[in-house]
Design an enzyme around this catalytic site. Structure first.
Site, PDB file in Angstrom:
ATOM      1  N   SER A  65     -34.197 -21.989  -5.693  1.00  0.00           N
ATOM      2  CA  SER A  65     -33.969 -23.186  -6.332  1.00  0.00           C
ATOM      3  C   SER A  65     -34.938 -23.494  -7.520  1.00  0.00           C
ATOM      4  O   SER A  65     -35.013 -22.801  -8.398  1.00  0.00           O
ATOM      5  CB  SER A  65     -33.931 -24.490  -5.500  1.00  0.00           C
ATOM      6  OG  SER A  65     -33.328 -25.601  -6.140  1.00  0.00           O
ATOM      7  N   ASP A  86     -22.262 -24.243  -3.934  1.00  0.00           N
ATOM      8  CA  ASP A  86     -23.471 -24.764  -4.667  1.00  0.00           C
ATOM      9  C   ASP A  86     -23.048 -25.146  -6.090  1.00  0.00           C
ATOM     10  O   ASP A  86     -22.820 -24.250  -6.732  1.00  0.00           O
ATOM     11  CB  ASP A  86     -24.716 -23.568  -4.765  1.00  0.00           C
ATOM     12  CG  ASP A  86     -25.884 -24.031  -5.241  1.00  0.00           C
ATOM     13  OD1 ASP A  86     -25.976 -25.341  -5.961  1.00  0.00           O
ATOM     14  OD2 ASP A  86     -26.776 -23.467  -5.515  1.00  0.00           O
ATOM     15  N   HIS A 143     -26.138 -25.055  -1.465  1.00  0.00           N
ATOM     16  CA  HIS A 143     -27.302 -24.951  -1.980  1.00  0.00           C
ATOM     17  C   HIS A 143     -28.510 -24.921  -0.989  1.00  0.00           C
ATOM     18  O   HIS A 143     -28.221 -25.748   0.152  1.00  0.00           O
ATOM     19  CB  HIS A 143     -27.525 -26.106  -2.963  1.00  0.00           C
ATOM     20  CG  HIS A 143     -29.085 -25.845  -3.931  1.00  0.00           C
ATOM     21  ND1 HIS A 143     -28.919 -25.044  -4.793  1.00  0.00           N
ATOM     22  CD2 HIS A 143     -30.307 -26.521  -3.770  1.00  0.00           C
ATOM     23  CE1 HIS A 143     -30.257 -24.983  -5.506  1.00  0.00           C
ATOM     24  NE2 HIS A 143     -30.980 -25.949  -4.785  1.00  0.00           N
TER      25      HIS A 143
END
Length: 307
Positions: A153, A251, A281
């Site tokens: 991320s 995501d 995600h």
């Protein structure tokens, strides 16, 4: 395929977002409550907390050694958390699995967080630790052939930015960049990527939450137009290290990660893009105990050995 049933059940049980402004201190405290006690963590040959003395100051790092015999390199790992969440503890299990499956030492970086530390403090810490790993006489990379940067991320943002910074500085020791569902374009205009619209609601991370969560970072001086903040804004990707870009089918950030992989290939950089079906995600952090998602660590191992 639909969202994995284990992930779907988790998402269905998530509480409604809190009303009013986000409180970073409270959110961090809540994040830490999910950390496994030490006795339940994946055992490795050695895990050591040390201080890296870098150009940006002293940075806490945790070094994971998977086996007694010295390996042939190091992965420097940057945790995710929208630049204001996450710690050595919340991502300890990711670093342990990464070390075990690749057979390499992992150096996890406890970089400074927004908003208390303004941009580019966290990024400077990450880059500083990479230089420390490569250059210090007693560093864990001495004698190794692999020096990879990795992150999930927002940690993936830092990994891509650090690779670019190193290239621009003429520092050619970084051999690989490994990006797990990276955030590479902090312009969250939903017209930019189909995944921001297709995966906007119902998959855990929601498109409407991207701006407020990243506001702690952008509000501290990180300009989304800056290629060190949004690595997709970099116009010339030639000369960057080979990349593994891992994305999740559901995501919102999927398409920007996959675009980065395509642009790297167009620039002559070896790049593998791997989309995990049924995943949203954060699946490496939260769902790597599911066998089909734990495979990401094996894929990372194979990528490092091939490239």
């Amino acid at each position: 395929m639909p969202l994995h049933p284990e992930i779907a059940a988790f998402v269905a049980g998530l509480p409604a977002p809190p009303e009013g402004p986000l409180d970073p201190v409270a959110l961090r405290a809540a994040d830490e409550t999910h950390v496994a006690p030490p006795a339940e963590r994946l055992p490795l040959h050695a895990v050591e907390d040390v201080t890296a003395r870098t150009a940006s100051g002293d940075v806490p790092v945790r070094i994971y050694t998977p086996a007694e015999a010295e390996g042939n390199g190091v992965i420097v790992y940057f945790h995710g958390g929208a630049f204001f969440l996450g710690s050595l503890e919340t991502h300890d299990h990711v670093a342990r699995s990464l070390a075990k499956e690749t057979g390499l030492k992992v150096v996890s970086v406890g970089y400074r967080l927004a908003p208390e530390s303004a941009f580019p403090a966290g990024l400077a810490d990450c880059y500083g630790v990479v230089r420390w790993v490569a250059e210090e006489g007693g560093s864990p990379a001495r004698g190794g052939t692999t020096l990879a940067v990795a992150g999930d991320s927002s940690g993936g943002t830092f990994a891509a930015a650090v690779a670019a910074m190193a290239h621009d500085d003429g520092f050619d020791r970084i051999t690989h960049q490994i990006l797990y569902y990276p955030s590479l374009d902090l312009d969250f205009d939903t017209g930019r990527y189909a995944s921001l619209r297709e995966n906007a609601v119902g998959y855990g991370l929601e498109t409407a939450g991207l701006k407020p969560f990243n506001a702690f970072y952008t509000g501290s001086g990180a300009d989304p137009a800056d290629p060190l903040v949004s690595p997709l804004k970099r116009t010339d990707l030639t000369g960057l290290p080979p990349a593994l870009v891992v994305t999740g089918e559901y995501d919102p950030l999927r398409d920007e990660g996959e675009l980065y992989g395509r642009r790297l290939r167009e620039a002559g950089v070896r790049a593998a893009v791997s989309r995990y079906a049924g995943a949203g995600h954060g699946f490496v952090q939260h769902f790597s105990w599911i066998p089909e998602y734990h495979r990401v660590f094996e894929e990372t191992r194979d990528f490092l050995r091939r490239n």
